[in-house]
Design a protein around this motif. Structure first.
Motif, PDB file in Angstrom:
ATOM      1  N   SER A  27     -41.645  39.469 -19.207  1.00  0.00           N
ATOM      2  CA  SER A  27     -41.968  40.362 -18.093  1.00  0.00           C
ATOM      3  C   SER A  27     -40.934  41.470 -17.937  1.00  0.00           C
ATOM      4  CB  SER A  27     -42.073  39.557 -16.788  1.00  0.00           C
ATOM      5  OG  SER A  27     -40.873  38.853 -16.542  1.00  0.00           O
ATOM      6  N   LYS A  28     -40.211  41.753 -19.009  1.00  0.00           N
ATOM      7  CA  LYS A  28     -39.167  42.779 -18.944  1.00  0.00           C
ATOM      8  C   LYS A  28     -39.717  44.131 -18.490  1.00  0.00           C
ATOM      9  CE  LYS A  28     -35.521  45.021 -21.678  1.00  0.00           C
ATOM     10  NZ  LYS A  28     -34.817  45.059 -22.994  1.00  0.00           N
ATOM     11  N   GLY A  29     -40.932  44.448 -18.888  1.00  0.00           N
ATOM     12  CA  GLY A  29     -41.513  45.754 -18.572  1.00  0.00           C
ATOM     13  C   GLY A  29     -42.276  45.803 -17.263  1.00  0.00           C
ATOM     14  N   ILE A  30     -42.241  44.731 -16.477  1.00  0.00           N
ATOM     15  CA  ILE A  30     -43.008  44.662 -15.229  1.00  0.00           C
ATOM     16  C   ILE A  30     -42.085  44.817 -14.015  1.00  0.00           C
ATOM     17  CG2 ILE A  30     -44.505  43.218 -13.795  1.00  0.00           C
ATOM     18  CD1 ILE A  30     -45.481  41.891 -16.378  1.00  0.00           C
ATOM     19  N   PRO A  31     -42.320  45.811 -13.172  1.00  0.00           N
ATOM     20  CA  PRO A  31     -41.491  45.975 -11.968  1.00  0.00           C
ATOM     21  C   PRO A  31     -41.634  44.781 -11.032  1.00  0.00           C
ATOM     22  CG  PRO A  31     -42.838  47.927 -12.381  1.00  0.00           C
ATOM     23  CD  PRO A  31     -43.351  46.857 -13.274  1.00  0.00           C
ATOM     24  N   VAL A  32     -40.599  44.525 -10.254  1.00  0.00           N
ATOM     25  CA  VAL A  32     -40.593  43.400  -9.322  1.00  0.00           C
ATOM     26  C   VAL A  32     -40.084  43.877  -7.960  1.00  0.00           C
ATOM     27  CG1 VAL A  32     -39.557  41.141  -8.813  1.00  0.00           C
ATOM     28  CG2 VAL A  32     -40.231  41.691 -11.156  1.00  0.00           C
ATOM     29  N   LYS A  44     -32.799  40.387 -12.936  1.00  0.00           N
ATOM     30  CA  LYS A  44     -33.849  41.339 -13.333  1.00  0.00           C
ATOM     31  C   LYS A  44     -33.241  42.707 -13.658  1.00  0.00           C
ATOM     32  CE  LYS A  44     -38.014  43.159 -13.752  1.00  0.00           C
ATOM     33  NZ  LYS A  44     -38.840  42.901 -14.947  1.00  0.00           N
ATOM     34  N   ALA A  59     -37.967  47.188 -16.547  1.00  0.00           N
ATOM     35  CA  ALA A  59     -38.598  47.783 -15.369  1.00  0.00           C
ATOM     36  C   ALA A  59     -37.716  47.551 -14.140  1.00  0.00           C
ATOM     37  CB  ALA A  59     -39.977  47.167 -15.158  1.00  0.00           C
ATOM     38  N   GLY A  84     -46.032  50.715  -9.421  1.00  0.00           N
ATOM     39  CA  GLY A  84     -44.759  50.057  -9.709  1.00  0.00           C
ATOM     40  C   GLY A  84     -43.590  50.668  -8.955  1.00  0.00           C
TER      41      GLY A  84
END
Length: 232
Positions: A33-38, A113, A119, A183
Motif C-alpha cells: 500500500s506504499k502508493g495509497i494515501p492514508v 507511513k 503516498a 487522496g
C-alpha cells in the motif's frame, strides 16, 4: 517495575502466517500500500474518564496530580510540564481525560507511513467538545464520525445538532470527500493541511477554530510512551 499494563478487551488479531502473514505496521509500513494515501486521526479525549466517573468532572489539579502519580511516579512533574506546553490553559479534568491510549499508536503509524516516502499520510485530532448533557461527553470516542459523514443533525443526541456542529460537519465532510476523490483532504474553510512527517508532525486540529499544529505534544508523548499501555 516497568512492563506493560493491559487495557480493555484482552483480544487482538493474531499473526498466524496464513490469514495475517505479518504485523501490518511492524517493523515498517506495508509495501503493497506504499502508493495509497492514508488519513489517521483520534479524538482528543477518546475514553474520557470524566464521562464515566462524575467526580473527575470537578476534580482539582491537586487531586488530578495525585491520580497521575500512581502511573508516572517521579516523572509526574515532567508530565505536567509537557502537558502545559501541549495544552496551555487546560482544565484540571483534562489531565485525566486527554487520550494516551490511541494517540501514541496513531503517531507511530503515521511515522512509519511517512518513512516509506510513498503516498502521503494526513493526521488529525478531533477536539470539538459536545454540549450534550452539560458537556458530559466532551470529545469522546467516535464523536468525529457524524462530522465526517455530515450527520450531525441526525446524531443530535450526541452532537447537539447546533450551528457550530453543523459548520464543522460541513468542513470535515468536505475534507473526507476530497480525500476519497483525490487522496488530498484539503477543503474550503480549512487551513492548509499538509502531510504528516516525523520532523514537522503536522496535525489538523478539528474544532470551531480549525488549525494545524506541529508536534504540539511530542514531548508529552515521549513521557507517556515510557509507560506503555497495550490497547486491544
Amino acid at each position: 517495575e516497568g512492563g506493560v499494563s493491559s487495557f480493555i478487551f484482552g483480544w487482538a488479531p493474531t499473526v498466524d502466517g496464513d490469514v495475517l502473514p505479518v504485523q501490518p505496521f511492524d517493523p515498517q509500513a506495508p509495501a503493497q500500500s506504499k502508493g495509497i494515501p492514508v488519513m489517521i486521526g483520534t479524538t482528543l479525549h477518546e475514553f474520557t474518564m470524566s464521562t464515566y466517573v462524575p467526580a473527575f468532572r470537578t476534580i482539582t489539579k491537586e487531586k488530578a496530580v495525585e491520580f497521575l502519580q500512581k502511573k508516572y511516579g517521579e516523572r509526574t512533574d515532567e508530565f505536567l510540564t509537557a502537558f502545559e506546553k501541549a495544552y496551555p490553559g487546560y482544565q484540571p479534568k483534562d489531565l485525566v481525560d486527554v487520550d494516551f491510549v490511541f494517540r501514541p499508536g496513531a503517531v507511530e503509524q503515521a511515522k512509519l507511513k511517512a518513512a516509506q516516502q510513498g503516498a502521503p499520510v494526513y493526521m488529525y485530532m478531533f477536539a470539538w467538545e459536545s454540549p450534550v448533557l452539560d458537556g458530559m461527553f466532551r470529545s469522546t470516542h467516535c464523536m468525529d464520525i457524524p462530522f465526517a459523514f455530515n450527520n450531525v443533525v441526525r446524531h443530535a443526541s450526541m452532537t447537539g445538532g447546533g450551528a457550530e456542529a453543523q459548520a464543522l460537519g460541513e468542513k470535515m465532510s468536505s475534507a473526507w470527500l476530497n480525500f476519497a476523490r483525490t487522496g488530498n483532504p484539503n477543503a474550503e474553510g480549512l487551513p492548509e493541511w499538509e502531510p504528516y512527517t516525523a520532523e514537522k508532525g503536522a496535525t489538523m486540529i478539528f474544532n470551531n477554530d480549525c488549525q494545524v499544529k506541529y508536534n504540539h505534544d511530542k514531548e508529552l508523548l515521549e513521557v507517556v510512551m515510557a509507560f506503555p499501555t497495550r490497547g486491544f
